[in-house]
Design a protein around this motif. Structure first.
Motif, PDB file in Angstrom:
ATOM      1  N   ASN A  16      59.336  79.089  -7.143  1.00 40.80           N
ATOM      2  CA  ASN A  16      59.679  79.822  -5.924  1.00 40.80           C
ATOM      3  C   ASN A  16      61.053  79.484  -5.363  1.00 40.80           C
ATOM      4  OD1 ASN A  16      57.043  81.087  -5.720  1.00 40.80           O
ATOM      5  ND2 ASN A  16      56.277  79.069  -5.153  1.00 40.80           N
ATOM      6  N   ARG A  17      61.785  78.600  -6.043  1.00 39.49           N
ATOM      7  CA  ARG A  17      63.066  78.174  -5.490  1.00 39.49           C
ATOM      8  C   ARG A  17      64.130  78.138  -6.575  1.00 39.49           C
ATOM      9  NH1 ARG A  17      63.319  76.072  -0.696  1.00 39.49           N
ATOM     10  NH2 ARG A  17      64.923  74.547  -1.096  1.00 39.49           N
ATOM     11  N   ALA A  18      65.316  78.592  -6.204  1.00 37.94           N
ATOM     12  CA  ALA A  18      66.465  78.506  -7.106  1.00 37.94           C
ATOM     13  C   ALA A  18      67.096  77.127  -6.976  1.00 37.94           C
ATOM     14  CB  ALA A  18      67.480  79.602  -6.760  1.00 37.94           C
ATOM     15  N   GLY A  19      68.147  76.887  -7.773  1.00 40.63           N
ATOM     16  CA  GLY A  19      68.829  75.613  -7.732  1.00 40.63           C
ATOM     17  C   GLY A  19      69.792  75.529  -6.567  1.00 40.63           C
ATOM     18  N   PRO A  20      70.394  74.345  -6.357  1.00 39.49           N
ATOM     19  CA  PRO A  20      71.255  74.150  -5.190  1.00 39.49           C
ATOM     20  C   PRO A  20      72.498  75.027  -5.216  1.00 39.49           C
ATOM     21  CG  PRO A  20      71.388  72.266  -6.674  1.00 39.49           C
ATOM     22  CD  PRO A  20      70.279  73.120  -7.159  1.00 39.49           C
ATOM     23  N   SER A  21      72.671  75.801  -4.165  1.00 44.67           N
ATOM     24  CA  SER A  21      73.827  76.666  -4.014  1.00 44.67           C
ATOM     25  C   SER A  21      73.806  77.240  -2.611  1.00 44.67           C
ATOM     26  CB  SER A  21      73.806  77.797  -5.045  1.00 44.67           C
ATOM     27  OG  SER A  21      74.983  78.558  -5.006  1.00 44.67           O
ATOM     28  N   THR A  22      74.964  77.359  -1.986  1.00 44.99           N
ATOM     29  CA  THR A  22      75.063  77.912  -0.643  1.00 44.99           C
ATOM     30  C   THR A  22      76.169  78.951  -0.617  1.00 44.99           C
ATOM     31  OG1 THR A  22      74.354  75.814   0.332  1.00 44.99           O
ATOM     32  CG2 THR A  22      75.442  77.372   1.798  1.00 44.99           C
ATOM     33  N   LEU A  23      75.859  80.094  -0.045  1.00 44.10           N
ATOM     34  CA  LEU A  23      76.840  81.155   0.094  1.00 44.10           C
ATOM     35  C   LEU A  23      77.367  81.158   1.514  1.00 44.10           C
ATOM     36  CD1 LEU A  23      78.186  83.682  -1.244  1.00 44.10           C
ATOM     37  CD2 LEU A  23      76.321  85.008  -0.233  1.00 44.10           C
ATOM     38  N   VAL A  24      78.669  80.985   1.665  1.00 45.08           N
ATOM     39  CA  VAL A  24      79.304  81.006   2.976  1.00 45.08           C
ATOM     40  C   VAL A  24      80.114  82.293   3.093  1.00 45.08           C
ATOM     41  CG1 VAL A  24      80.917  79.870   4.551  1.00 45.08           C
ATOM     42  CG2 VAL A  24      79.428  78.495   3.079  1.00 45.08           C
ATOM     43  N   LYS A  25      79.775  83.120   4.062  1.00 48.35           N
ATOM     44  CA  LYS A  25      80.529  84.350   4.312  1.00 48.35           C
ATOM     45  C   LYS A  25      81.460  84.112   5.484  1.00 48.35           C
ATOM     46  CE  LYS A  25      76.922  87.532   2.712  1.00 48.35           C
ATOM     47  NZ  LYS A  25      76.028  88.645   3.122  1.00 48.35           N
ATOM     48  N   ALA A  26      82.744  83.981   5.188  1.00 48.73           N
ATOM     49  CA  ALA A  26      83.757  83.753   6.216  1.00 48.73           C
ATOM     50  C   ALA A  26      84.630  84.996   6.292  1.00 48.73           C
ATOM     51  CB  ALA A  26      84.597  82.526   5.880  1.00 48.73           C
ATOM     52  N   TYR A 238      65.831  69.973  -0.681  1.00 48.45           N
ATOM     53  CA  TYR A 238      64.952  68.870  -0.321  1.00 48.45           C
ATOM     54  C   TYR A 238      64.034  68.452  -1.451  1.00 48.45           C
ATOM     55  CZ  TYR A 238      63.511  73.197   2.216  1.00 48.45           C
ATOM     56  OH  TYR A 238      63.297  74.485   2.621  1.00 48.45           O
ATOM     57  N   VAL A 239      63.843  67.134  -1.524  1.00 46.99           N
ATOM     58  CA  VAL A 239      62.974  66.506  -2.518  1.00 46.99           C
ATOM     59  C   VAL A 239      62.039  65.559  -1.777  1.00 46.99           C
ATOM     60  CG1 VAL A 239      62.871  65.061  -4.573  1.00 46.99           C
ATOM     61  CG2 VAL A 239      64.799  66.630  -4.282  1.00 46.99           C
ATOM     62  N   PRO A 240      60.714  65.655  -2.020  1.00 44.00           N
ATOM     63  CA  PRO A 240      60.055  66.647  -2.864  1.00 44.00           C
ATOM     64  C   PRO A 240      60.071  68.026  -2.210  1.00 44.00           C
ATOM     65  CG  PRO A 240      58.420  65.352  -1.698  1.00 44.00           C
ATOM     66  CD  PRO A 240      59.746  64.725  -1.385  1.00 44.00           C
ATOM     67  N   PRO A 241      59.696  69.062  -2.969  1.00 53.48           N
ATOM     68  CA  PRO A 241      59.674  70.394  -2.364  1.00 53.48           C
ATOM     69  C   PRO A 241      58.821  70.409  -1.102  1.00 53.48           C
ATOM     70  CG  PRO A 241      59.373  70.544  -4.736  1.00 53.48           C
ATOM     71  CD  PRO A 241      59.308  69.088  -4.396  1.00 53.48           C
ATOM     72  N   LEU A 242      59.262  71.139  -0.120  1.00 48.24           N
ATOM     73  CA  LEU A 242      58.550  71.221   1.149  1.00 48.24           C
ATOM     74  C   LEU A 242      57.309  72.084   0.969  1.00 48.24           C
ATOM     75  CD1 LEU A 242      60.296  71.778   4.567  1.00 48.24           C
ATOM     76  CD2 LEU A 242      58.094  72.815   4.041  1.00 48.24           C
ATOM     77  N   ALA A 243      56.149  71.501   1.207  1.00 49.99           N
ATOM     78  CA  ALA A 243      54.895  72.224   1.038  1.00 49.99           C
ATOM     79  C   ALA A 243      54.570  73.017   2.300  1.00 49.99           C
ATOM     80  CB  ALA A 243      53.763  71.243   0.736  1.00 49.99           C
ATOM     81  N   PRO A 244      53.878  74.137   2.152  1.00 48.86           N
ATOM     82  CA  PRO A 244      53.485  74.920   3.328  1.00 48.86           C
ATOM     83  C   PRO A 244      52.718  74.055   4.321  1.00 48.86           C
ATOM     84  CG  PRO A 244      53.065  76.164   1.311  1.00 48.86           C
ATOM     85  CD  PRO A 244      53.440  74.776   0.892  1.00 48.86           C
ATOM     86  N   GLY A 245      53.062  74.196   5.593  1.00 52.94           N
ATOM     87  CA  GLY A 245      52.401  73.417   6.632  1.00 52.94           C
ATOM     88  C   GLY A 245      53.089  72.112   6.968  1.00 52.94           C
ATOM     89  N   GLU A 246      54.106  71.710   6.170  1.00 53.89           N
ATOM     90  CA  GLU A 246      54.802  70.457   6.416  1.00 53.89           C
ATOM     91  C   GLU A 246      56.090  70.632   7.225  1.00 53.89           C
ATOM     92  OE1 GLU A 246      53.526  67.882   2.440  1.00 53.89           O
ATOM     93  OE2 GLU A 246      55.570  68.639   2.649  1.00 53.89           O
ATOM     94  N   ARG A 259      69.522  65.804  18.174  1.00 53.03           N
ATOM     95  CA  ARG A 259      68.959  66.624  19.246  1.00 53.03           C
ATOM     96  C   ARG A 259      69.370  68.093  19.169  1.00 53.03           C
ATOM     97  NH1 ARG A 259      66.204  62.994  19.109  1.00 53.03           N
ATOM     98  NH2 ARG A 259      65.815  61.373  20.676  1.00 53.03           N
ATOM     99  N   GLY A 260      70.144  68.458  18.160  1.00 54.91           N
ATOM    100  CA  GLY A 260      70.600  69.835  18.036  1.00 54.91           C
ATOM    101  C   GLY A 260      69.615  70.714  17.293  1.00 54.91           C
ATOM    102  N   ARG A 261      70.091  71.876  16.904  1.00 55.28           N
ATOM    103  CA  ARG A 261      69.276  72.852  16.172  1.00 55.28           C
ATOM    104  C   ARG A 261      69.072  72.381  14.734  1.00 55.28           C
ATOM    105  NH1 ARG A 261      72.041  78.666  14.823  1.00 55.28           N
ATOM    106  NH2 ARG A 261      70.367  79.686  13.646  1.00 55.28           N
ATOM    107  N   VAL A 262      67.838  72.440  14.241  1.00 57.81           N
ATOM    108  CA  VAL A 262      67.515  72.044  12.872  1.00 57.81           C
ATOM    109  C   VAL A 262      66.929  73.241  12.138  1.00 57.81           C
ATOM    110  CG1 VAL A 262      66.132  70.541  11.390  1.00 57.81           C
ATOM    111  CG2 VAL A 262      67.088  69.645  13.535  1.00 57.81           C
ATOM    112  N   GLU A 263      67.505  73.560  10.980  1.00 63.27           N
ATOM    113  CA  GLU A 263      67.004  74.651  10.140  1.00 63.27           C
ATOM    114  C   GLU A 263      66.540  74.086   8.803  1.00 63.27           C
ATOM    115  OE1 GLU A 263      66.593  77.734  10.894  1.00 63.27           O
ATOM    116  OE2 GLU A 263      67.867  78.107  12.645  1.00 63.27           O
ATOM    117  N   LEU A 264      65.437  74.612   8.290  1.00 68.68           N
ATOM    118  CA  LEU A 264      64.933  74.219   6.983  1.00 68.68           C
ATOM    119  C   LEU A 264      65.420  75.243   5.957  1.00 68.68           C
ATOM    120  CD1 LEU A 264      61.287  73.213   7.945  1.00 68.68           C
ATOM    121  CD2 LEU A 264      63.291  71.744   7.692  1.00 68.68           C
ATOM    122  N   GLY A 265      66.123  74.758   4.943  1.00 65.59           N
ATOM    123  CA  GLY A 265      66.853  75.643   4.051  1.00 65.59           C
ATOM    124  C   GLY A 265      66.038  76.264   2.937  1.00 65.59           C
ATOM    125  N   ASP A 266      65.057  77.080   3.293  1.00 66.24           N
ATOM    126  CA  ASP A 266      64.349  77.841   2.262  1.00 66.24           C
ATOM    127  C   ASP A 266      65.305  78.840   1.618  1.00 66.24           C
ATOM    128  OD1 ASP A 266      61.935  76.548   2.726  1.00 66.24           O
ATOM    129  OD2 ASP A 266      61.308  78.007   4.239  1.00 66.24           O
TER     130      ASP A 266
END
Length: 274
Positions: A16-26, A238-246, A259-266
């Motif tokens: 369900n997950r691809a490898g590490p990569s981030t797309l930045v649109k500037a 993230y390692v290990p993969p984040l399981a549903p409900g965690e 204390r700032g905004r935290v996003e989980l990178g699905d």
């Protein structure tokens, strides 16, 4: 500035997950940071094709971060009708890896040139190797790099992308270090790979436990974000993969330090800043 995160855990292969990569649109400049397994598929789902990429930025040369290097090079080559060289920015060693990739693609390149009348030249890339400093300044987009600490993998770098008054820092794999703190200072967002040390420590296989040596925990990444004074922390790879409900567990660990905004990178998470 948008950040479409398209990454996954190193091991095992996750359906369900691809490898590490981030797309930045500037603005009008899509920048692909690392290119792990399935990166172009996720980029396509985010509405960006290989032909549209302004540059490929590599934080380091671990295999899981460059799995799709040949796909990025080849697909951009065959889908661009007015080809321009693809800038590839990475740490020292990047040029050798790109040259080896092109050498491995030599039969495919020859087949395509022989078959298509409008393809007369092999793929064109421009490799730039850096460990620190300003590396890009154009079209309102500025990119700076700084060394990180992923030893024994070295050198490794992080990127800071600035567009207009907005900024995002992409840490790659690293333990906490002063150079990353400095690069990330005051950024709108920090995209940081993380592991759950408490969970990995329970695994009986020493090979997996070895990752504790050179990756940041959730708490360490959050502490880096707090020291740097960023607004948003995006936890990725993230390692290990984040399981549903965690999800709440991971957010709570980060909230202990940040204390700032935290996003989980699905996969295909989109974060807008500015």
């Amino acid at each position: 500035m948008d950040d479409s995160n398209i990454m996954g855990a190193t091991l095992p292969v996750d359906a369900n997950r691809a490898g590490p990569s981030t797309l930045v649109k500037a603005g009008d400049s899509p920048l692909l940071v690392d290119c792990g397994r399935g990166a172009l598929m996720r980029a396509a789902a985010a509405g960006v094709g290989a032909a549209n990429l302004t540059a490929l930025l590599l934080t380091h040369l671990h295999s899981d971060h460059i799995t799709d290097l040949s796909d990025v090079i080849t697909t951009r080559w065959v889908t661009t009708f007015m080809p321009t060289p693809l800038p590839i920015i990475g740490p020292p060693g990047t040029k050798a890896v790109v040259e080896a990739t092109l050498a491995a693609l030599a039969p495919d390149i020859s087949y395509r040139i022989a078959h298509h009348a409008d393809i007369t030249e092999p793929p064109s890339v421009q490799v730039h190797e850096y460990t620190e400093g300003q590396v890009w300044d154009g079209d309102e987009v500025r990119i700076a790099v700084a060394p990180t600490d992923h030893r024994p993998v070295e050198p490794t770098i992080a990127f800071r992308v600035e567009y207009e008054s907005n900024s995002v820092v992409l840490a790659g794999d690293t333990v906490p270090c002063a150079t990353l703190d400095q690069l990330a200072r005051g950024a709108d967002a920090l995209v940081h790979t993380v592991i759950r040390k408490d969970l990995v420590a329970l695994v009986p296989r020493q090979r997996l436990k070895d990752i504790l040596d050179y990756h940041s925990s959730v708490e360490q990444a959050a502490a880096t974000a707090a020291r740097a004074g960023v607004n948003t922390l995006v936890l990725t790879h993230y390692v290990p993969p984040l399981a549903p409900g965690e999800e709440d567990q991971w957010r709570a660990l980060a909230a202990n330090e940040f204390r700032g905004r935290v996003e989980l990178g699905d996969d295909l998470l989109r974060v807008t800043i500015g």
